[in-house]
Design a protein around this motif. Structure first.
Motif, PDB file in Angstrom:
ATOM      1  N   LYS A 163       0.803  -1.048   0.012  1.00  0.00           N
ATOM      2  CA  LYS A 163       0.006  -0.033   0.132  1.00  0.00           C
ATOM      3  C   LYS A 163       0.894   1.197  -0.060  1.00  0.00           C
ATOM      4  CE  LYS A 163      -4.121   2.005   1.920  1.00  0.00           C
ATOM      5  NZ  LYS A 163      -5.189   1.799   2.893  1.00  0.00           N
ATOM      6  N   LEU A 164       1.982   1.087   0.656  1.00  0.00           N
ATOM      7  CA  LEU A 164       2.822   2.304   0.507  1.00  0.00           C
ATOM      8  C   LEU A 164       3.260   2.697  -0.866  1.00  0.00           C
ATOM      9  CD1 LEU A 164       5.060   1.938   4.003  1.00  0.00           C
ATOM     10  CD2 LEU A 164       3.445   3.878   3.168  1.00  0.00           C
ATOM     11  N   ASP A 165       3.450   1.794  -1.259  1.00  0.00           N
ATOM     12  CA  ASP A 165       4.131   1.545  -3.060  1.00  0.00           C
ATOM     13  C   ASP A 165       3.027   2.404  -3.624  1.00  0.00           C
ATOM     14  OD1 ASP A 165       6.703   0.642  -2.614  1.00  0.00           O
ATOM     15  OD2 ASP A 165       6.211  -1.273  -3.065  1.00  0.00           O
ATOM     16  N   LYS A 166       1.824   1.983  -3.434  1.00  0.00           N
ATOM     17  CA  LYS A 166       0.803   2.505  -4.303  1.00  0.00           C
ATOM     18  C   LYS A 166       0.554   3.950  -3.867  1.00  0.00           C
ATOM     19  CE  LYS A 166      -1.988  -1.621  -4.718  1.00  0.00           C
ATOM     20  NZ  LYS A 166      -3.354  -2.377  -4.195  1.00  0.00           N
ATOM     21  N   PHE A 167       0.788   4.483  -2.730  1.00  0.00           N
ATOM     22  CA  PHE A 167       0.673   5.641  -2.282  1.00  0.00           C
ATOM     23  C   PHE A 167       1.660   6.569  -2.866  1.00  0.00           C
ATOM     24  CE2 PHE A 167       1.899   9.362   0.542  1.00  0.00           C
ATOM     25  CZ  PHE A 167       0.715   9.742   1.089  1.00  0.00           C
ATOM     26  N   PHE A 168       3.006   6.006  -2.890  1.00  0.00           N
ATOM     27  CA  PHE A 168       3.933   6.840  -3.496  1.00  0.00           C
ATOM     28  C   PHE A 168       3.967   6.889  -4.980  1.00  0.00           C
ATOM     29  CE2 PHE A 168       6.067   6.613   0.710  1.00  0.00           C
ATOM     30  CZ  PHE A 168       6.352   7.868   0.801  1.00  0.00           C
ATOM     31  N   ALA A 169       3.367   5.761  -5.498  1.00  0.00           N
ATOM     32  CA  ALA A 169       3.122   5.795  -7.103  1.00  0.00           C
ATOM     33  C   ALA A 169       2.089   6.997  -7.437  1.00  0.00           C
ATOM     34  CB  ALA A 169       2.711   4.252  -7.359  1.00  0.00           C
ATOM     35  N   VAL A 170       1.287   7.203  -6.744  1.00  0.00           N
ATOM     36  CA  VAL A 170       0.139   8.197  -7.167  1.00  0.00           C
ATOM     37  C   VAL A 170       0.934   9.622  -7.187  1.00  0.00           C
ATOM     38  CG1 VAL A 170      -1.616   9.539  -6.360  1.00  0.00           C
ATOM     39  CG2 VAL A 170      -1.721   7.195  -6.538  1.00  0.00           C
ATOM     40  N   LEU A 171       1.740   9.958  -6.232  1.00  0.00           N
ATOM     41  CA  LEU A 171       2.561  11.277  -6.090  1.00  0.00           C
ATOM     42  C   LEU A 171       3.677  11.288  -7.256  1.00  0.00           C
ATOM     43  CD1 LEU A 171       3.145  11.255  -2.351  1.00  0.00           C
ATOM     44  CD2 LEU A 171       1.176  12.102  -3.477  1.00  0.00           C
ATOM     45  N   GLU A 172       4.128   9.913  -7.516  1.00  0.00           N
ATOM     46  CA  GLU A 172       5.088  10.222  -8.735  1.00  0.00           C
ATOM     47  C   GLU A 172       4.616  10.249  -9.751  1.00  0.00           C
ATOM     48  OE1 GLU A 172       8.839   7.285  -8.504  1.00  0.00           O
ATOM     49  OE2 GLU A 172       7.320   6.236  -7.290  1.00  0.00           O
ATOM     50  N   ASN A 173       3.254   9.664 -10.149  1.00  0.00           N
ATOM     51  CA  ASN A 173       2.785   9.875 -11.381  1.00  0.00           C
ATOM     52  C   ASN A 173       2.169  11.038 -11.571  1.00  0.00           C
ATOM     53  OD1 ASN A 173       3.133   7.149 -12.226  1.00  0.00           O
ATOM     54  ND2 ASN A 173       1.361   6.235 -11.454  1.00  0.00           N
ATOM     55  N   LYS A 174       1.802  11.821 -10.649  1.00  0.00           N
ATOM     56  CA  LYS A 174       1.143  13.219 -10.777  1.00  0.00           C
ATOM     57  C   LYS A 174       2.034  14.084 -10.485  1.00  0.00           C
ATOM     58  CE  LYS A 174      -3.319  11.897 -11.454  1.00  0.00           C
ATOM     59  NZ  LYS A 174      -3.819  12.152 -12.421  1.00  0.00           N
ATOM     60  N   LYS A 175       3.554  13.826 -10.067  1.00  0.00           N
ATOM     61  CA  LYS A 175       4.576  14.621 -10.164  1.00  0.00           C
ATOM     62  C   LYS A 175       4.197  15.961  -9.102  1.00  0.00           C
ATOM     63  CE  LYS A 175       6.944  13.863 -14.521  1.00  0.00           C
ATOM     64  NZ  LYS A 175       7.819  13.017 -13.849  1.00  0.00           N
ATOM     65  N   VAL A 176       3.567  15.530  -7.996  1.00  0.00           N
ATOM     66  CA  VAL A 176       3.408  16.434  -7.117  1.00  0.00           C
ATOM     67  C   VAL A 176       4.552  16.560  -5.877  1.00  0.00           C
ATOM     68  CG1 VAL A 176       0.888  16.498  -7.393  1.00  0.00           C
ATOM     69  CG2 VAL A 176       1.675  14.936  -5.589  1.00  0.00           C
ATOM     70  N   VAL A 177       5.359  15.688  -5.843  1.00  0.00           N
ATOM     71  CA  VAL A 177       6.297  15.851  -4.970  1.00  0.00           C
ATOM     72  C   VAL A 177       7.698  15.000  -5.610  1.00  0.00           C
ATOM     73  CG1 VAL A 177       5.421  13.789  -3.874  1.00  0.00           C
ATOM     74  CG2 VAL A 177       7.155  15.500  -2.456  1.00  0.00           C
TER      75      VAL A 177
END
Length: 455
Positions: free
Chosen positions: A44-58
């Motif tokens: 789930k942590l990987d999914k959390f960070f994948a969303v942030l990475e894909n959207k380039k918000v951080v």
């Protein structure tokens, strides 16, 4: 203010929210019913960070270290070719500075009860300020990053004499020891005291007392003019990501000039609390929290359920950081970023919830939009209310709504648009909603305030 059951209690004054300045400090209070056993949810942590990475918000790197071993390590930096990014850690540096001071006390080179007048008698009421007051932010010395001249010198080399001449002009805001008020000025002064007592530079003291004993390789005082090959640049989000300011290291020094990696920050925290640097007596002093400030000697205290983490947060230029350690569970959580357009506390919460096997939400990232000039221009002006402690001023610059507080010296914050009337500063969960063609502003950060346009 607790935003919801799993979110973070940000003890930021409204003045601080509108300041993206050096060493932004905020305490997160993770309010949760769980956190009893370690059952890390890496998927789930990987999914959390994948969303942030894909959207380039951080952009950044995070790590969880249990019993001295990395159990979760996520590099979500924009630059995927940089396998071991180094970040500037801002006010997390204060833990290192406090550690150096305590080492100097152990060696008999100073005492926490020493008066500031022993070193700098020209400081206002220096004979009433102790080194311990400086460490606890209980001096009354104004915070230099809040003052009008800060931006004028922050990116240029400054000598000790130049910085101290400014500090000599400061008048105390309250009597020493009377209360807690965060002041970067105090930790710059502590850096100079350490240099005098230790008869060496701050950078060398850092190496002698912390880097060498823990065999750290990538922890150092950064150089604003010359980055190491894997040291990352920081960015602010406007319409697009833009390179941030570049504060000269001589300005913050021990208040915020250290660079490191998540692993090495975690290694430092664990070494500190397992008495590999200072002794048990010094550590006990460091962990002693007094008064309303909830601040020890260079330490903040973060509650998660029935547990406490010790550490600090930080921010310098576009970098944001958090480092936290729980003694009982021997777990360190470190998250360092160089570009941030997402709530940092939510990331901290997810990392700890992921470690303890607690529930946390996968973020849904709304795409920002561009708003026409004629619409943004309606929001130019100053807003205020009798129920709101400060005035907020906004202006349109190149299609970006910039806002600042009308108190002391503030840096403008870029707000992202999500409709023609709704704008957000997501790092601090701030929402602006303009009504009546810009005559009314609904400001929300946990609480909701209605402001009127004043001019």
């Amino acid at each position: 203010m607790i935003l919801d059951r799993y979110s973070v209690c940000i003890t930021i004054s409204i003045e601080v929210f509108i300041k993206v300045i050096l060493f932004v400090t905020f305490i997160f209070c993770l309010s949760c019913q769980f956190g009893q056993e370690s059952n890390i949810n890496t998927e789930k942590l990987d999914k959390f960070f994948a969303v942030l990475e894909n959207k380039k918000v951080v952009s950044g790197s995070a790590i969880l270290v249990k019993d001295g071993k990395s159990i979760y390590n996520k590099n979500y930096n924009f630059d995927k070719n940089n396998k071991n990014p180094i970040y500037r850690i801002g006010s997390v540096s204060k833990i290192y500075t406090a550690t150096i001071i305590l080492k100097l006390e152990e060696e008999g080179k100073l005492k926490l009860s020493d008066k500031l007048s022993l070193y700098y008698p020209k400081i206002d009421k220096a004979d009433k300020i102790t080194i311990e007051d400086l460490l606890r932010h209980r001096t009354g010395i104004p915070n230099m990053t809040d003052l009008a001249d800060y931006k004028e010198y922050s990116q240029t080399p400054q000598s000790e004499s130049q910085m101290m001449e400014r500090f000599y002009r400061y008048q105390l805001e309250f009597m020493p020891g009377e209360k807690y008020e965060y002041s970067n000025t105090g930790y710059v002064i502590l850096s100079y005291i350490a240099q005098k007592a230790g008869n060496d530079t701050y950078a060398n003291l850092l190496t002698s007392y912390i880097v060498n004993p823990l065999s750290l390789q990538e922890t150092f005082v950064y150089d604003a003019k010359s980055r190491r090959s894997n040291e990352v640049t920081s960015y602010f989000k406007r319409a697009n990501w833009e390179e941030a300011t570049n504060t000269h290291q001589n300005v913050p020094l021990g208040a915020g000039a250290i660079a490191s990696t998540p692993l090495e920050v975690a290694t430092f925290l664990r070494g500190l609390f397992r008495e590999k640097i200072i002794n048990s007596s010094s550590l006990k002093k460091m962990k002693e929290f007094i008064g309303e400030g909830e601040y020890g000697l260079g330490l903040m205290k973060f509650p998660y359920a029935d547990k406490y983490f010790f550490g600090h947060t930080g921010g310098v230029d576009g970098y944001a950081s958090i480092a936290a350690y729980n003694i009982e569970d021997d777990i360190a959580m470190v998250n360092l970023t160089n570009a941030l357009s997402f709530n940092f506390n939510d990331m901290s919460l997810a990392l700890l919830a992921g470690f303890y096997g607690d529930d946390f939400d996968i973020p849904v990232i709304q795409e920002s939009i561009l708003v026409k000039k004629e619409i943004l221009d309606q929001y130019n002006g100053t807003y205020g209310s009798n129920d709101f402690p400060i005035k907020l001023t906004f202006r349109n610059e190149d299609g970006v709504l910039l806002g600042e507080a009308s108190s002391d010296a503030q840096n403008e914050i870029p707000f992202e648009a999500f409709s023609n009337t709704i704008f957000k500063f997501q790092r601090a969960h701030i929402k602006l909603e303009f009504k009546d063609n810009g005559e009314i502003l609904i400001f929300t950060q946990g609480e909701e305030f209605t402001l009127k346009k004043l001019n």
